[in-house]
Write an enzyme that holds these catalytic residues in place. Structure first.
Site, PDB file in Angstrom:
ATOM      1  N   HIS A   1      38.684  38.220  28.458  1.00  0.00           N
ATOM      2  CA  HIS A   1      37.762  37.511  29.333  1.00  0.00           C
ATOM      3  C   HIS A   1      38.221  37.569  30.789  1.00  0.00           C
ATOM      4  O   HIS A   1      37.421  37.743  31.717  1.00  0.00           O
ATOM      5  CB  HIS A   1      37.642  36.060  28.840  1.00  0.00           C
ATOM      6  CG  HIS A   1      36.886  35.164  29.751  1.00  0.00           C
ATOM      7  ND1 HIS A   1      37.510  34.267  30.594  1.00  0.00           N
ATOM      8  CD2 HIS A   1      35.561  35.033  29.980  1.00  0.00           C
ATOM      9  CE1 HIS A   1      36.601  33.614  31.281  1.00  0.00           C
ATOM     10  NE2 HIS A   1      35.401  34.057  30.928  1.00  0.00           N
TER      11      HIS A   1
ATOM     12  N   GLU B   1      37.360  40.834  32.166  1.00  0.00           N
ATOM     13  CA  GLU B   1      35.928  40.890  32.475  1.00  0.00           C
ATOM     14  C   GLU B   1      35.669  40.333  33.887  1.00  0.00           C
ATOM     15  O   GLU B   1      34.956  40.922  34.689  1.00  0.00           O
ATOM     16  CB  GLU B   1      35.147  40.105  31.417  1.00  0.00           C
ATOM     17  CG  GLU B   1      33.669  39.940  31.692  1.00  0.00           C
ATOM     18  CD  GLU B   1      33.208  38.487  31.554  1.00  0.00           C
ATOM     19  OE1 GLU B   1      32.735  37.920  32.553  1.00  0.00           O
ATOM     20  OE2 GLU B   1      33.346  37.917  30.441  1.00  0.00           O
ATOM     21  N   HIS B   2      36.275  39.186  34.200  1.00  0.00           N
ATOM     22  CA  HIS B   2      36.109  38.624  35.547  1.00  0.00           C
ATOM     23  C   HIS B   2      36.628  39.585  36.612  1.00  0.00           C
ATOM     24  O   HIS B   2      35.994  39.789  37.639  1.00  0.00           O
ATOM     25  CB  HIS B   2      36.915  37.325  35.664  1.00  0.00           C
ATOM     26  CG  HIS B   2      36.165  36.105  35.242  1.00  0.00           C
ATOM     27  ND1 HIS B   2      36.009  35.016  36.068  1.00  0.00           N
ATOM     28  CD2 HIS B   2      35.524  35.802  34.089  1.00  0.00           C
ATOM     29  CE1 HIS B   2      35.313  34.087  35.422  1.00  0.00           C
ATOM     30  NE2 HIS B   2      35.005  34.534  34.221  1.00  0.00           N
TER      31      HIS B   2
ATOM     32  N   GLU C   1      36.180  27.125  34.469  1.00  0.00           N
ATOM     33  CA  GLU C   1      35.319  27.550  33.365  1.00  0.00           C
ATOM     34  C   GLU C   1      35.805  26.916  32.048  1.00  0.00           C
ATOM     35  O   GLU C   1      35.010  26.421  31.250  1.00  0.00           O
ATOM     36  CB  GLU C   1      35.312  29.082  33.269  1.00  0.00           C
ATOM     37  CG  GLU C   1      34.244  29.604  32.323  1.00  0.00           C
ATOM     38  CD  GLU C   1      34.170  31.131  32.285  1.00  0.00           C
ATOM     39  OE1 GLU C   1      34.935  31.794  33.006  1.00  0.00           O
ATOM     40  OE2 GLU C   1      33.346  31.654  31.514  1.00  0.00           O
TER      41      GLU C   1
END
Lengths: 422, 427
Positions: B68, B71-72, B143
């Site tokens: 993840h 991905e950012h 997040e």
């Protein structure tokens, strides 16, 4: 996709069709227009819930579901939504297009089921079936209490409640808990009869059928009652207070939810309105926006931040999730971005990016039947009516001066902050 | 060579081609659609936390949440941010990471090929610095906090944590604040180099476009990039016992009414392909028949005021794990569980009715048809099934061929009391 075809089929009942062969399914949306008022908001909200419980032909939800499943997974839903100071009771039916399924009577069967649901409810004595009403009251009660569960939405709803204290718009679309004890099968049924007789109705149909065929099916399949259907009045705009209100609430949560509400003194009918769409986009309409870049990317203060418009009220809301101790700095950086807008510090790139983003989102409506129905419904109940292309053209003509003119009319009304208990 | 698959039931076709670098590319024409869409995905998700490379002796273990994080960070470029380029082209770009996949996608209404080459370019050009990695930790931290306040998310992960002993599906997709803080630029490059080779990825495109042009432009975009040889990588998953870890977990949060998830742990097939999709279709029918809106069970729970319209059921079927999850809100989750248990026993003894089987099949055929209205939905599903070695267009055919016997077999093997877990969030 054809243009919107509108026809008044009875007094106060309009049929709007868009013909297209793009989709595998067709869609019928029935929108019943009510005023958003404390006296009836909870009744309106309860109506579709009770109607979905049983009709005189299909006496239980289970029978309705069975019929829908048999019709190749047709989907039939009732709901309520807020459009400014209007409360819309909506019934939506999606059904497979006949070019994919051999059963040619599918559409008409679905229309008849829809009619059964809205016009032939299951009755006992002089009202709805009492046990259904009792149960749906309890479900509605849970739903209203359940607002708390989605903290992001809850914080925006609470902002509106605080900000619009004197306006109908403050009402939660699903109604008020305190009204529930006074509602029973009889008075809900009387309200239902009133709603079906007095309210303007707009039927939106999107699918691969000619207007005349749709018209014939609707006239044949759906019984409308005669009545004098008068449109409730839309909202007036209200000015922000000279000094903004601040509301702080605590819950057991980890992340603070910051919601800021602004009044924009530009009604939908104002030629500046398209500039307001762009204003909100440049400020907080995505990863290219000032808020995203300054608050998230440069300062790492949040994961999400956005600005969005409430079309019928000319209210802009900014929402973000932040650490509670970063409140001051977040409010300050957000304020600076509004100041930049006011000064006209908007680069050519920001302007073209926002125009392209708005253009893409307007054009994209055409690829989603629900969005088409929603867009046109929103248009037919506002003044002026814009076709998609006309709206696009207006957006593309907006200049930086127009944005500054919008910025002059934006004022902060309320800051609502939801934070964790210490 | 470009091959072509046409599905008569839904009247859609997909073109496919494998490039020299190993990437599989697919294109679904959508006449008259205003939007175009592309999704470029790696067969790599939050579950992939341990692996072995061919030339390394030691197994490599990486921090939770790294897929993840990657991905950012892929949006970062030396000259700024990939978002800027898409904004200039009027496209909406975004990405997601789930347990098994990391996907980057955009929709646009103009300049499709420019957007497409921007997508390929930014996903194939990592740019990580100590500084930009540090900066992201604050954003991802927020997040994670956002998900911590999300009761739906918590009730779901508590269930997985109770269901699985070892399998990484029990770990949060975004990781923990600590694991995220431990991630370095070097970790990111290592995972990037291991999992983002075109041969471990797929690209799906949909829109009113011309097939030949689509494939030509994809090949042109890759011709400009230097692609190394693929490294041989072996993923390591811990041995997961068949039984559940705990059968009951509860937690408190500020919610108005208890939330519950009831899960059944499945025995994984261990491979993808036709058998997997057959099982998925059979279980999909089963849970709709047993728990769906027209079921006796749903009616009983609803009439008793134990559930509302939010009640739902879902089946996850991966090569290496699977589970059914029944979810909802209820003032009495234990009572819900007891009624479910009783009803399932009864159905297991009496069997399912053929009438409901046929009706639910009709329903799901119509539902599957409606999925093809949305190019985003098609793309997302296509990629997900592709990594399970299944062509999404085949689903509707497999579904119509599923027999009542297959569905009843699943009922016996899957809905077992000793594989059941309940997770509750109390107010």
């Amino acid at each position: 996709m054809s243009k919107l075809h509108t026809e008044e089929i009875y007094e106060g009942i309009r049929l709007h069709t868009v013909k297209t062969d793009k989709f595998k399914t067709s869609l019928i949306n029935i929108n019943i227009q009510r005023p958003l008022k404390a006296e009836e908001v909870t009744l309106n909200s309860l109506l579709p819930m009770v109607l979905q419980r049983g009709t005189s032909e299909y006496t239980t939800s289970k029978e309705i579901s069975k019929k829908l499943e048999y019709l190749y997974g047709a989907v039939l839903r009732g709901n309520v939504k807020k459009k400014g100071e209007l409360h819309i009771i909506e019934f939506s039916l999606r059904i497979a297009d006949s070019s994919y399924i051999e059963d040619k009577s599918l559409w008409m069967s679905a229309v008849e089921l829809l009619n059964s649901l809205i016009n032939r409810p299951l009755l006992e004595d002089r009202g709805f079936k009492a046990s259904y009403v009792r149960q749906e009251k309890s479900n509605l009660d849970n739903r209203i209490q359940g607002r708390l569960n989605d903290k992001m939405q809850y914080s925006l709803d609470r902002l509106i409640e605080e900000m619009c204290k004197e306006e109908g718009f403050k009402l939660y679309e699903h109604g008020r808990q305190e009204d529930l004890p006074g509602i029973d099968a009889t008075n809900l049924y009387s309200h239902y009869l009133r709603v079906m007789q007095d309210s303007p109705i707009d039927i939106m149909v999107v699918g691969n059928m000619d207007h005349s065929a749709v018209r014939e099916g609707i006239l044949k399949g759906i019984d409308f009652k005669e009545g004098s259907r008068i449109a409730p009045s839309q909202s007036r705009l209200i000015a922000a207070p000279s000094k903004e209100k601040k509301v702080l609430e605590e819950l057991e949560i980890n992340q603070g939810k910051l919601s800021m509400g602004y009044r924009v003194d530009i009604p939908y009918s104002d030629p500046l309105y398209p500039a307001m769409i762009l204003y909100a986009n440049i400020l907080g309409g995505g990863p290219h926006s000032k808020l995203f870049i300054k608050v998230r990317e440069e300062r790492s203060l949040c994961y999400y931040i956005f600005a969005k418009l409430e079309k019928f009220k000319s209210i802009m809301m900014i929402g973000s999730g932040i650490e509670a101790d970063k409140y001051d700095i977040a409010v300050e950086v957000i304020g600076q971005q509004l100041e930049e807008m006011r000064k006209g510090n908007i680069s050519k790139e920001e302007m073209t990016n926002a125009k392209k983003a708005v253009e893409a989102s307007i054009k994209s409506i055409g690829d989603n039947a629900l969005a088409i129905a929603e867009f046109y419904y929103s248009q037919v109940i506002s003044n002026p009516f814009y076709e998609m292309n006309a709206l696009l053209e207006k957006v593309n003509k907006v200049t930086v001066d127009d944005i500054v003119a919008v910025a002059e009319k934006v004022s902060l009304d309320t800051i609502y902050f939801l934070k964790g208990r210490e | 060579m470009i091959n072509e698959i046409y599905n008569e039931l839904i009247k859609e076709k997909v073109f496919g081609k494998k490039l020299q670098n190993g990437l599989e590319v697919f294109f679904l024409p959508k006449k008259d659609y205003v939007k175009q869409y592309a999704i470029f995905a790696a067969n790599y998700g939050s579950n992939d936390l341990a692996f072995k490379l061919k030339n390394e002796k030691e197994d490599i273990k990486v921090p939770e949440g790294i897929a993840h994080f990657l991905e950012h960070k892929l949006f970062e470029e030396p000259e700024g941010n990939a978002f800027d380029r898409f904004a200039q082209l009027g496209a909406n770009v975004n990405a997601y990471t789930n347990f098994n996949i990391t996907a980057y996608y955009f929709t646009c209404t103009d300049y499709f090929y420019d957007n497409l080459s921007a997508l390929i370019h930014f996903v194939q050009s990592p740019y990580f610095t100590d500084e930009n990695v540090e900066k992201e930790k604050g954003i991802i931290g927020q997040e994670i906090m956002m998900y911590r306040d999300n009761a739906e998310w918590r009730v779901f992960f508590n269930l997985l944590k109770a269901m699985y002993h070892q399998h990484p599906v029990k770990r949060d997709i975004a990781g923990t604040i600590d694991s995220v803080n431990s991630i370095t630029k070097e970790d990111l490059y290592q995972c990037y180099n291991t999992f983002y080779h075109p041969s471990n990825m797929a690209l799906f495109i949909a829109g009113d476009l011309e097939a030949k042009a689509v494939f030509n432009r994809v090949e042109e975009a890759f011709a400009q990039l230097k692609i190394p040889e693929a490294d041989e990588v072996k993923l390591m998953y811990p041995q997961e016992p068949e039984d559940i870890k705990e059968s009951h977990v509860e937690e408190s949060m500020q919610v108005s009414i208890p939330l519950f998830h009831i899960g059944y742990k499945d025995r994984p097939l261990g491979r993808g392909g036709r058998e997997l999709i057959q099982r998925e279709a059979a279980v999909g029918l089963l849970i709709d028949i047993v728990f769906g809106r027209s079921s006796e069970l749903y009616e009983e729970l609803y009439e008793a005021g134990l559930i509302d319209q939010g009640f739902g059921v879902d089946y996850v079927c991966e090569k290496d794990y699977g589970h059914v999850i029944i979810s909802g809100e209820s003032k009495a989750p234990i009572a819900v569980k007891e009624i479910i248990d009783r009803k399932i026993l009864q159905l297991q003894n009496e069997g399912l009715s053929r009438a409901s089987f046929e009706r639910i099949k009709r329903k799901q055929i119509g539902e599957n048809l409606s999925y093809f209205n949305s190019i985003e939905f098609i793309g997302n599903s296509f990629i997900t099934y592709h990594f399970k070695e299944i062509n999404f267009l085949d689903y509707i055919k497999i579904l119509s061929e599923t027999s009542l016997e297959a569905v009843e077999d699943c009922m016996q093997s899957l809905l077992k009391a000793d594989k059941q877990v309940i997770s509750i969030i109390n107010p």
